[in-house]
Enzyme design. Sequence first.
Site, PDB file in Angstrom:
ATOM      1  CG  ASP A  76      -2.191   0.682   1.122  1.00  0.00           C
ATOM      2  OD1 ASP A  76      -2.337   1.472   0.184  1.00  0.00           O
ATOM      3  OD2 ASP A  76      -3.083   0.450   1.970  1.00  0.00           O
ATOM      4  CG  ASP A  78      -9.430   2.465  -0.187  1.00  0.00           C
ATOM      5  OD1 ASP A  78      -9.005   1.329  -0.454  1.00  0.00           O
ATOM      6  OD2 ASP A  78      -8.861   3.236   0.616  1.00  0.00           O
TER       7      ASP A  78
HETATM    8  C1  DGJ Z   1      -5.843   1.811   2.047  1.00  0.00           C
HETATM    9  C2  DGJ Z   1      -6.242   0.591   1.279  1.00  0.00           C
HETATM   10  O1  DGJ Z   1      -6.753   0.930   0.032  1.00  0.00           O
HETATM   11  C3  DGJ Z   1      -7.235  -0.213   2.101  1.00  0.00           C
HETATM   12  O2  DGJ Z   1      -7.699  -1.309   1.362  1.00  0.00           O
HETATM   13  C4  DGJ Z   1      -6.540  -0.655   3.359  1.00  0.00           C
HETATM   14  O3  DGJ Z   1      -5.504  -1.535   3.042  1.00  0.00           O
HETATM   15  C5  DGJ Z   1      -6.032   0.548   4.114  1.00  0.00           C
HETATM   16  N1  DGJ Z   1      -5.229   1.407   3.276  1.00  0.00           N
HETATM   17  C6  DGJ Z   1      -5.236   0.122   5.321  1.00  0.00           C
HETATM   18  O4  DGJ Z   1      -4.656   1.168   5.956  1.00  0.00           O
END
Ligand code: DGJ
Length: 716
Positions: free
Chosen positions: A468, A538
Amino acid sequence: MSIRISDDKIIIKTKNTMYAMCILDKKIPIHLYYGKKIKEAMLPEIDKKIRSFSPYFDVNGEIYSRDNIKQEFSFYGYGDLRATALRVLDLQSGSDVTNYIFKSARSFFGRKEIQGLPFAEGECETLEIVCEDKVTQSELCLYYTVFYDSDVISRYFTLKNNGNGDLKILKAMSMSLDLLDKDYDLISLRGKYAYERVAHRDHIYGGVHRITSRRGASSHQFNPFFMITDRKATEEKGDAYAFNFVYSGSFLDELELEQSGLRVMVGLGDESFSYLLKPSESFSSPEAVMTYSSKGIGQASRNMHSFVRSAILPKNKIHPIVLNSWEAFYFKLDEKIMLDFADGACSVGIDTVVMDDGWFGARRNDNAGLGDWIPTKEIFADGLGKFVERIRSRGIKFGIWIEPEMVNPDSDLYRAHPDWVMRDAKREVLLSRNQLVLDMANPEVVEYIKQSLDRCFDGIEIDYFKWDMNRNIAHAVSPYLPIERKGETQFRYMLGVYELYDWFVKRFPNAVLENCSGGGGRYDLGMMKYSTQIWTSDNTEAKDRVFIQHGSSYGYPMSTMSCHVSNRHGQCEDERKLDYSFKVAINGPLGYEFNILKADQRIKDIISSQIKEYKNYEEIILNGDFYRLKNPSTDGCYAYYFVNGDKTEIFVSYLQNGGDAKGKTHKLKISAARADMNYKNLDTNEVISGAELRRGIIVVADSEERYGKTWHFIAE
Ligand code: DGJ
């Protein structure tokens, strides 16, 4: 041979396209043509029209202007007064005038590596054109690598300082292309966090268009991919050019429509980039890619899909069906919850359980611990290794979340090395999601991260990593770089990131890597070089996903688009909604973002039958050719189909998303169906001729806004 160099012309051919240039007076590379294959005799002549006020030069009594002719590569300061691709400042004289004159051209099979950057690989042939500016004594090499079967040509340049003084590159565009003077549309992928890559089509008006990111990431807001089409082009007809960039940092796509036509450029730009070139140093730009189709927008997308699959994405990787912990528990992780979660996953046939953020250091919320890659004793009393063994003993694979490029100020790493973050030493740092960006331009930082990840996962069998990156760069000032190189911060940040990725995929060769940046904030070809798939967004609300997935499909194969069924906001609370979420998610590799611990047996049964069903058509979704049928932004619904290589299998999907009135009918024309074949609908066993499929399946809109329907056909 796809490249032919003759006395007066250089011709590149791909399966269906042709690209031509000539070298005027053996000195100036002039662009002649890019489009469908035509006879050489039909190639356009050099445009000799000189427009008033344009500076010109003389060749054997005839005058030409760099401002008016189509250039193969444009540079600043020598009579081309349009937006240009390369601007180099001579630090001794203070002049930014350069004049790159052709020296030689050669072609060879294969390609050269681009040091430190990801690049396309596979069967290819390369054209190298060498030019020189005598005053600065710098050598410019232009590279064109031809991927014949995908109809893709990639381009980048290398600049070498052969002189005795320092030079500074002030603008670097990897390619520049002067298209014919016509009326065009621009298709670009724009959006914001949790609504990224929605396709927009705009008429290209006169002036300069800049699609750009200054964020240190390719960004949620603007994706580097775009298309230029003729105004009447449709999915199946008309001219379409598509462009992309094999790079994940700040970028610039720049178009200028002016008196001589449309100039198209892709590169690093001039806002977030400059580069000091000392004597005998050289610089290589990241690689840009382009394709052309005379058969419409859909075919230009398929060219890009086939190129990304064959020349960019990691090979021989599986796409696991994951159950991810994030939306189910956020930071409230513990060993028992995760083991129960794994049991739940096993019970429905999911193959990989993923532990998302919150498992290391003091990371019990997003305020602390980032940067400290030490499994927390609070969760793993017997250590991460034992925990992973317990998960795997249930017969399921294990995945884990990491965010290596970032640090919370409240972390041991930051306390020990406050100078390891991007910052302007004289100013307060700016937080975003309570975190700071590590100075990846500093090799010591990269080395430290390698060692801490290595220690953390050594000897533990991990099948999948989700990497991430959750903020953009504000102060792009590397404390490590000397003052005269501070302008290289963003570029060198990316070199550090790629160095880390490169090490990581070699260190953990058996794992699948899913990239993520708060969803799709780094959904680009640079990341795809290392990651098998990317967390699309997200935003897991199925009705919104329809727009995001449709937009992503213009430039990226569906296999890259990680799609999860989610029960966030109760969107799967009844069977119908769960069915819709699933139908939306089967546009790419399926996964679940679902609190399975709260699901009753009825919901679990539905999920397990969804997974069985998905496996029937997984192969065609991951590897089939993709055709868009309906655009959710203009048609009120999204529809598409996949077809396999010999057209014996077809998978069609229709998704309402609130835009269709009840009773409205749509015709889904499956033009890739073979007219000489009959196809069996695997759900109903009905047989339908290919000719009928080509005429169109009629679908009638349902009263439910969340409604989807699929058809799976196999040739008889
Ligand atoms: C952003 C990601 O897109 C989410 O799926 C998740 O992993 C969060 N970060 C965790 O902090």
